[in-house]
Design a protein around this motif. Structure first.
Motif, short mmCIF file in Angstrom:
data_model
loop_
_atom_site.label_atom_id
_atom_site.label_comp_id
_atom_site.label_asym_id
_atom_site.label_seq_id
_atom_site.Cartn_x
_atom_site.Cartn_y
_atom_site.Cartn_z
N MET A 23 7.25 6.07 2.69
CA MET A 23 7.93 4.98 3.37
C MET A 23 8.04 3.79 2.42
SD MET A 23 7.05 3.12 7.01
CE MET A 23 5.45 2.54 6.54
N SER A 24 9.20 3.21 2.37
CA SER A 24 9.43 2.02 1.56
C SER A 24 8.64 0.84 2.10
CB SER A 24 10.94 1.72 1.58
OG SER A 24 11.19 0.36 1.52
N ALA A 25 8.30 -0.08 1.24
CA ALA A 25 7.60 -1.30 1.66
C ALA A 25 8.47 -2.12 2.61
CB ALA A 25 7.22 -2.14 0.45
N TYR A 26 9.78 -1.90 2.58
CA TYR A 26 10.69 -2.65 3.44
C TYR A 26 10.82 -2.04 4.83
CZ TYR A 26 11.69 -4.92 -0.93
OH TYR A 26 11.56 -5.62 -2.11
N VAL A 30 3.78 -4.33 8.73
CA VAL A 30 2.41 -4.85 8.74
C VAL A 30 2.21 -5.90 7.65
CG1 VAL A 30 -0.03 -4.24 8.50
CG2 VAL A 30 1.51 -2.74 9.75
N ASP A 31 2.63 -5.59 6.42
CA ASP A 31 2.50 -6.49 5.28
C ASP A 31 3.87 -7.05 4.91
OD1 ASP A 31 -0.22 -5.88 5.03
OD2 ASP A 31 0.16 -4.26 3.61
N ALA A 32 3.86 -8.15 4.17
CA ALA A 32 5.12 -8.66 3.63
C ALA A 32 5.64 -7.63 2.63
CB ALA A 32 4.89 -10.00 2.94
N PHE A 37 5.27 -1.64 -4.35
CA PHE A 37 4.50 -0.64 -3.60
C PHE A 37 5.37 0.13 -2.63
CE2 PHE A 37 1.44 -3.82 -4.90
CZ PHE A 37 0.44 -3.04 -5.45
N GLN A 38 4.91 1.32 -2.29
CA GLN A 38 5.46 2.15 -1.23
C GLN A 38 4.26 2.68 -0.45
OE1 GLN A 38 7.39 5.71 -2.77
NE2 GLN A 38 5.99 5.78 -4.50
N TYR A 39 4.51 3.41 0.60
CA TYR A 39 3.43 3.93 1.44
C TYR A 39 3.58 5.44 1.59
CZ TYR A 39 2.63 -0.93 2.61
OH TYR A 39 2.36 -2.28 2.53
N VAL A 40 2.46 6.12 1.64
CA VAL A 40 2.47 7.54 1.99
C VAL A 40 1.74 7.64 3.33
CG1 VAL A 40 0.40 8.08 0.62
CG2 VAL A 40 1.98 9.90 1.23
N LEU A 41 2.41 8.30 4.29
CA LEU A 41 1.90 8.40 5.65
C LEU A 41 1.47 9.83 5.95
CD1 LEU A 41 3.97 5.96 5.60
CD2 LEU A 41 4.15 6.31 8.04
N PHE A 42 0.40 9.97 6.75
CA PHE A 42 -0.09 11.26 7.20
C PHE A 42 -0.17 11.22 8.72
CE2 PHE A 42 -1.83 10.56 2.97
CZ PHE A 42 -1.46 11.72 2.33
#
Length: 85
Positions: A23-26, A30-32, A37-42
């Motif tokens: 998931m993109s930081a955009y 939750v955070d600005a 950074f990017q996110y990996v979700l489980f």
């Protein structure tokens, strides 16, 4: 550089396997947003989805550089990823 995630799901519903996605930081709220950074979700039922903040560097998905594994006996989901330079 690489990361290895091992997430235990001892109460996962029978017959299910955890899922992951990037998931993109955009996309997150939750955070600005931070372009570095990017996110990996489980995700796995009945658990809430969890996310980890990782560098926003292209993940190398060539053979042997991106691996997922679900061990149904130990109920552990593993994801190993390498980043391109």
């Amino acid at each position: 550089r690489s990361l290895l995630f091992q997430v235990e799901y001892p109460e996962i519903e029978e017959g299910l396997q955890p899922r992951h996605r990037f998931m993109s930081a955009y996309e997150q709220k939750v955070d600005a947003p931070d372009k570095d950074f990017q996110y990996v979700l489980f995700a796995a039922e009945p658990y809430e989805t969890i996310a980890f903040k990782v560098p926003n560097v292209e993940v190398d998905k060539s053979e042997g550089k991106f691996q997922t594994s679900w061990d149904a006996d130990s109920k552990t989901f593993s994801v190993q990823m390498f980043f391109k330079r």
